[in-house]
Scaffold this motif. Structure first.
Motif, short mmCIF file in Angstrom:
data_model
loop_
_atom_site.label_atom_id
_atom_site.label_comp_id
_atom_site.label_asym_id
_atom_site.label_seq_id
_atom_site.Cartn_x
_atom_site.Cartn_y
_atom_site.Cartn_z
N ALA A 25 0.83 -1.21 0.00
CA ALA A 25 0.00 0.00 0.00
C ALA A 25 0.86 1.26 0.00
O ALA A 25 0.51 2.28 -0.61
N GLU A 26 1.99 1.19 0.69
CA GLU A 26 2.91 2.32 0.72
C GLU A 26 3.54 2.53 -0.65
O GLU A 26 3.66 3.66 -1.13
N ASP A 27 3.92 1.43 -1.31
CA ASP A 27 4.48 1.54 -2.66
C ASP A 27 3.46 2.14 -3.63
O ASP A 27 3.80 2.97 -4.47
N ARG A 28 2.22 1.70 -3.51
CA ARG A 28 1.19 2.18 -4.43
C ARG A 28 0.96 3.68 -4.27
O ARG A 28 0.84 4.41 -5.27
N ILE A 29 0.90 4.16 -3.02
CA ILE A 29 0.62 5.59 -2.85
C ILE A 29 1.81 6.44 -3.28
O ILE A 29 1.65 7.52 -3.84
N GLN A 30 3.02 5.95 -3.09
CA GLN A 30 4.20 6.66 -3.59
C GLN A 30 4.16 6.75 -5.11
O GLN A 30 4.46 7.80 -5.70
#
Length: 387
Positions: free
Chosen positions: A305-310
């Motif tokens: 989820a962190e990778d996606r929002i970045q």
């Protein structure tokens, strides 16, 4: 009617609109004019603090940190949606400046909520940021900003508070939650069994806990076992590339799953212990491993989820540059490299593939996308995760 209101809200966040189109949303906007002023004032600050508060049990004893409520996170997603819906209303009424101010306020709200101490708050913050980015992309598509406006919007995005990292939450708060759970098992065995559903989910562990003489157990062994698992997850989350992080965290989850399955064979492990002290060490090691197996997989699985929002923010920055280019050239570039350095200082790579983002000028528009966490080129077809 409630379903209709939700449909109205979803549409109101996605494009400019007029009051007569979505009257229920318009009423919600009007009723919250004053609260939204306070939201704007609050998100203009650099830091957000959300204490973890646990209630006392009926017997007056302390309840576990795992039971702490997060009321601020629960309501904040609705606040973000309201800000984005009002922004699209402002845009429909021709007030681009007010629209952008609401969008940035929603974006800042997401960054603030993610500063909360837990992984749940971090994920809620990411969700609000994702809602904001969707609305900001719709704003750019409708408003067609000039090069000067695009530069102003980029400056607003660059001034957002630093995004909190999931690994920070796992390394501190979630680790403390684990340690607290183990101590609850040591201090109040039945409450720990009830809290974790041990007897139902891990009958063998429930049997172990009921057999414990807590005063003679080597509880440091359980705490150390859990810390070792958390160290592995944090290290995996902080690896440089997406594929490295994915592979490391999948390996941890696999090892945890195997640990959970081995608990059913604990009798043979205990029979191998040569002394009472060795038996107690083995018991507490089993407890530490299995509690980690209950808590950690969900934390490790949150990292994409962190990778996606970045990645979505990178896509937004490139979209801004494309609009800036369009405002001068009246067309979109044939290749992304044409954006640099006039409209974009550097050309960012796709965080998932490590290569240049996929881009194609199509008629009067364009297609821009990341391959996403599945590492397959799906030709820009999106999903609910939106990368």
């Amino acid at each position: 009617e409630q379903g209709n209101i939700y449909d109205q809200l979803k549409q109101a966040q996605s494009r400019p609109w007029k009051r007569e189109e979505y009257p229920a949303v318009a009423r919600w906007v009007d009723q919250n004019r004053e609260p939204l002023k306070r939201v704007h004032a609050a998100v203009s600050r650099e830091r957000y603090f959300s204490p973890l508060i646990v209630a006392e049990s009926k017997s007056g004893e302390r309840t576990p940190l795992l039971t702490a409520l997060l009321p601020g996170a629960a309501i904040s997603r609705s606040v973000g949606r309201l800000l984005c819906a009002r922004a699209m209303l402002f845009l429909g009424e021709g007030d681009q400046q007010a629209a952008w101010e609401d969008l940035i306020a929603s974006h800042r709200l997401g960054r603030h909520i993610a500063q909360g101490p837990t992984v749940v708050e971090c994920l809620v913050g990411f969700a609000i940021e994702g809602i904001s980015i969707d609305a900001e992309l719709a704003f750019l598509e409708s408003s067609k900003p000039s090069k000067r406006q695009a530069a102003m919007y980029r400056q607003s995005l660059n001034s957002l508070p630093r995004r909190s990292a999931l690994s920070e939450k796992v390394n501190l708060t979630e680790r403390c939650i684990y340690l607290d759970v183990v101590m609850m098992i040591a201090w109040n065995q039945q409450e720990a069994i009830d809290l974790l559903g041990i007897a139902e989910g891990f009958p063998a562990l429930g049997k172990i806990v009921k057999q414990l003489d807590a005063k003679t157990m080597s509880w440091d062994v359980a705490l150390q076992a859990g810390n070792a698992w958390f160290d592995k997850v944090v290290a995996g989350m902080q690896l440089a590339s997406y594929e490295q992080r994915r592979d490391a965290l999948e390996k941890v989850n696999q090892d945890l799953a195997e640990t959970g399955s081995r608990i059913r064979e604990y009798d043979s492990r205990l029979n191998d212990a040569k002394s009472l002290s060795a038996r107690n060490v083995e018991l507490t090691r089993i407890i530490g491993d299995v509690v980690a197996a209950m808590l950690l997989p969900a934390l490790a699985d949150a990292r994409p989820a962190e990778d996606r929002i970045q990645q979505r923010l990178i896509n937004l920055e490139v979209a801004l540059a494309l609009q800036s280019f369009f405002s001068e050239e009246k067309s979109y570039p044939n290749e992304l490299v044409e954006l640099t350095p006039t409209h974009l200082p550097n050309l960012p790579n796709d965080l998932f593939s490590g290569k240049v983002l996929n881009y194609q000028a199509i008629g009067s528009g364009y297609l821009l996308y990341s391959i996403g966490p599945n590492l397959r080129d799906d030709q820009g077809r999106s999903n609910d995760q939106g990368s």
